[in-house]
Motif scaffolding. Structure first.
Motif, short mmCIF file in Angstrom:
data_model
loop_
_atom_site.label_atom_id
_atom_site.label_comp_id
_atom_site.label_asym_id
_atom_site.label_seq_id
_atom_site.Cartn_x
_atom_site.Cartn_y
_atom_site.Cartn_z
N GLU A 112 0.71 -1.10 0.00
CA GLU A 112 -0.05 -0.01 0.03
C GLU A 112 0.80 1.16 -0.03
O GLU A 112 0.71 2.21 -0.75
CB GLU A 112 -0.84 0.08 1.36
N THR A 115 2.37 2.93 -3.53
CA THR A 115 1.65 3.49 -4.28
C THR A 115 1.87 4.87 -4.47
O THR A 115 1.81 5.72 -3.53
CB THR A 115 0.15 3.13 -4.07
N VAL A 123 -5.59 5.38 -7.28
CA VAL A 123 -5.45 5.15 -5.79
C VAL A 123 -6.75 4.42 -5.43
O VAL A 123 -6.52 3.59 -4.67
CB VAL A 123 -4.97 6.23 -5.08
N CYS A 127 -7.03 0.47 -3.70
CA CYS A 127 -7.50 0.52 -2.62
C CYS A 127 -8.82 -0.68 -2.67
O CYS A 127 -8.71 -1.67 -1.69
CB CYS A 127 -8.26 1.90 -2.20
#
Length: 170
Positions: A112, A115, A123, A127
């Motif tokens: 995570e 990114t 994004v 997610c």
């Protein structure tokens, strides 16, 4: 933060928790929380916040003996009197435990923090994909994210079967 520090200087806390010492992850940590009721949420500039919890932490690395300390400020919209000082301290500690476990899985295995896109759509899509992976991982017997991610990497057929099986279950 300056407003919260000023609040701490002006009035004694509503109450203070017991000092708690834990030994874990190669360090010894000591925490103590103090709790203030905020008479007017505007005094800190964030609407609906009526409780300030300040946690002082001291940590010593066992191998090196290196010591450090820090202060964490927590705000809540719940009234100061709904918990004792020890309950506030546990409540905050439990919250961050959950946050750490969730973030650890998202970052260590699903990358995570790597990114780098500033495009909100990209994004958001990553997610959502991470949430899907965590959902499917929760359906496995072991719940072990490491082995789940590895099995998905090794077999695209296995990964596709998870999605198709879930879609067929509707």
């Amino acid at each position: 933060v300056e407003r919260m520090q000023e609040r701490r200087r002006l009035a004694p806390p509503f109450f203070t928790s017991e000092e708690v010492t834990e030994k874990a992850n190669g360090r010894i940590s000591t925490r103590q929380s103090s709790v203030w009721g905020l008479e007017d949420p505007a005094e800190i500039g964030i609407a609906h916040m009526v409780t300030l919890v300040v946690t002082q932490r001291r940590t010593v690395e066992i191998k090196t003996g290196k010591a450090s300390s820090d202060t964490a400020h927590h705000l809540s919209s719940q009234d100061v009197a709904v918990r004792s000082a020890n309950q506030w301290a546990k409540y905050i500690r439990d919250h961050w435990g959950i946050e750490s476990r969730d973030h650890g899985r998202r970052d260590n295995w699903l990358f995570e923090d790597k990114t780098r896109s500033k495009n909100p759509a990209i994004v958001a899509n990553f997610c959502m994909l991470r949430a899907v992976v965590l959902y499917f991982n929760a359906q496995t017997e072991s719940g072990n994210i490491n082995s789940f991610v590895e099995s998905c990497r090794e077999s695209k057929r296995h990964t596709l079967s998870l999605i198709m099986r879930r879609m067929g279950a509707k």
